[in-house]
Design a protein around this motif. Structure first.
Motif, PDB file in Angstrom:
ATOM      1  N   GLY A  55      29.045  21.631 -28.887  1.00  0.00           N
ATOM      2  CA  GLY A  55      27.888  20.421 -29.733  1.00  0.00           C
ATOM      3  C   GLY A  55      28.648  20.457 -31.234  1.00  0.00           C
ATOM      4  N   ALA A  75      25.441  18.603 -35.893  1.00  0.00           N
ATOM      5  CA  ALA A  75      24.086  18.171 -36.093  1.00  0.00           C
ATOM      6  C   ALA A  75      23.132  18.832 -36.981  1.00  0.00           C
ATOM      7  N   ALA A  78      20.241  20.726 -34.904  1.00  0.00           N
ATOM      8  CA  ALA A  78      20.840  21.520 -33.605  1.00  0.00           C
ATOM      9  C   ALA A  78      19.852  22.619 -33.748  1.00  0.00           C
ATOM     10  N   ASP A  82      18.594  23.405 -27.314  1.00  0.00           N
ATOM     11  CA  ASP A  82      19.040  22.300 -27.044  1.00  0.00           C
ATOM     12  C   ASP A  82      20.416  22.112 -25.959  1.00  0.00           C
ATOM     13  N   ASN A  84      24.023  21.209 -25.543  1.00  0.00           N
ATOM     14  CA  ASN A  84      25.170  21.114 -26.263  1.00  0.00           C
ATOM     15  C   ASN A  84      25.680  19.695 -25.876  1.00  0.00           C
ATOM     16  N   PHE A  86      26.100  17.043 -28.110  1.00  0.00           N
ATOM     17  CA  PHE A  86      26.602  16.610 -29.324  1.00  0.00           C
ATOM     18  C   PHE A  86      28.051  16.338 -29.066  1.00  0.00           C
ATOM     19  N   ASN A 101      24.590  12.450 -29.183  1.00  0.00           N
ATOM     20  CA  ASN A 101      24.017  13.328 -28.337  1.00  0.00           C
ATOM     21  C   ASN A 101      22.999  12.819 -27.307  1.00  0.00           C
ATOM     22  N   ALA A 104      19.750  14.912 -26.590  1.00  0.00           N
ATOM     23  CA  ALA A 104      18.975  15.597 -27.741  1.00  0.00           C
ATOM     24  C   ALA A 104      17.419  15.364 -27.371  1.00  0.00           C
ATOM     25  N   THR A 105      16.528  16.257 -27.836  1.00  0.00           N
ATOM     26  CA  THR A 105      15.341  16.028 -27.666  1.00  0.00           C
ATOM     27  C   THR A 105      14.799  15.391 -29.132  1.00  0.00           C
ATOM     28  N   SER A 106      14.278  14.316 -29.096  1.00  0.00           N
ATOM     29  CA  SER A 106      13.766  13.551 -30.260  1.00  0.00           C
ATOM     30  C   SER A 106      12.346  13.162 -30.224  1.00  0.00           C
ATOM     31  N   TYR A 116      24.244  10.608 -34.492  1.00  0.00           N
ATOM     32  CA  TYR A 116      24.348  11.164 -36.023  1.00  0.00           C
ATOM     33  C   TYR A 116      25.369  10.498 -36.682  1.00  0.00           C
ATOM     34  N   THR A 132      17.605   7.009 -33.966  1.00  0.00           N
ATOM     35  CA  THR A 132      17.092   7.185 -32.679  1.00  0.00           C
ATOM     36  C   THR A 132      16.366   5.876 -32.258  1.00  0.00           C
TER      37      THR A 132
END
Length: 257
Positions: A55, A75, A78, A82, A84, A86, A101, A104-106, A116, A132
């Motif tokens: 990540g 991140a 992070a 999550d 990895n 990234f 990533n 990623a949970t957004s 990022y 996002t």
């Protein structure tokens, strides 16, 4: 393998290896948790190497013929839970880096994905923004692919369902004004179909963007693949052509990278 990235320079018509870049954190005990070299980007005397297993993304700079590690990018949001990913995709333009990533949970949405932005002042890198999708959804995988050109970023989301078309895919354009980034456009294929996976790869140059759809079926040829070219006029983007291989065949996966 712990992974590595190799630098080659051209002399006349010959290419010579100049350096082998390694992650200093790539310890033997962590072999199964590292994939240094999963993505790479280059701009002038700066290289950016992704390590999605950890990540991270690592910045190297060249002085003469020597390459040294300048920074490790991570991140700001992070968390241990999550995945990895990234560093799965990276892009570099001048003093700006973009790191995707896809998992990623957004906003609490699983695998919506994120990208990022980092900027460099002197030798110091700081996170400037988290990009996002405005219409993010589960398993869009936004950040699977990224590209940078000047003040514009392009981020692929090959799991997006534009118009309710399952996994047709999309790519999002963001522009920077000062230090603020805003979404300018959502690009989709003019002839989209389910599971085309548009956005698996993206490229950007000036006012031109390209996105691959590696499992598209041009002329009914299964998984032959295609790439779509878009042009910007002011703030509006429009598709100008669809590229396919002249000798396309089933499962060619044209546009995969």
């Amino acid at each position: 393998s712990l992974g590595a990235a190799y630098v080659f320079v051209r002399s006349g018509t010959n290419w010579i290896q100049q350096a082998k870049l390694r992650d200093r954190n790539g310890l033997q005990a962590d072999r199964l948790n590292t994939s240094f070299g999963s993505s790479v980007a280059l701009a002038g005397n700066t290289a950016l190497v992704g390590n999605e297993g950890r990540g991270t993304a690592v910045v190297f700079v060249r002085n003469g013929t020597n390459w040294t590690r300048q920074a490790e990018l991570t991140a700001s949001d992070a968390v241990a839970a999550d995945p990895n990913f990234f560093g799965h995709a990276v892009a570099l333009a001048g003093n700006t880096a973009l790191v995707g990533n896809l998992a990623a949970t957004s906003g609490g949405i699983t695998a919506a994905g994120a990208a990022y932005v980092f900027t460099r002042t002197g030798a110091t890198w700081t996170q400037q923004a988290i990009l996002t999708a405005s219409d993010k959804a589960e398993f869009d995988f936004f950040g699977l692919s990224v590209a940078l050109a000047g003040e514009t970023a392009l981020v692929g989301a090959f799991g997006s369902d534009p118009g309710g078309t399952d996994d047709a895919g999309a790519a999002y354009v963001f522009v920077r004004s000062g230090t603020a980034w805003s979404e300018q456009a959502k690009l989709t294929a003019g002839a989209k179909a389910a599971t085309d996976r548009f956005g698996v790869s993206v490229a950007l140059s000036g006012n031109t963007a390209v996105a691959g759809a590696f499992v598209a079926d041009p002329q009914g040829i299964e998984d032959a693949g295609a790439a779509y070219v878009f042009a910007r006029n002011g703030t509006a983007w429009s598709q100008i052509t669809k590229l396919t291989a002249g000798d396309m065949a089933a499962e060619d996966l044209f546009g995969a990278s």
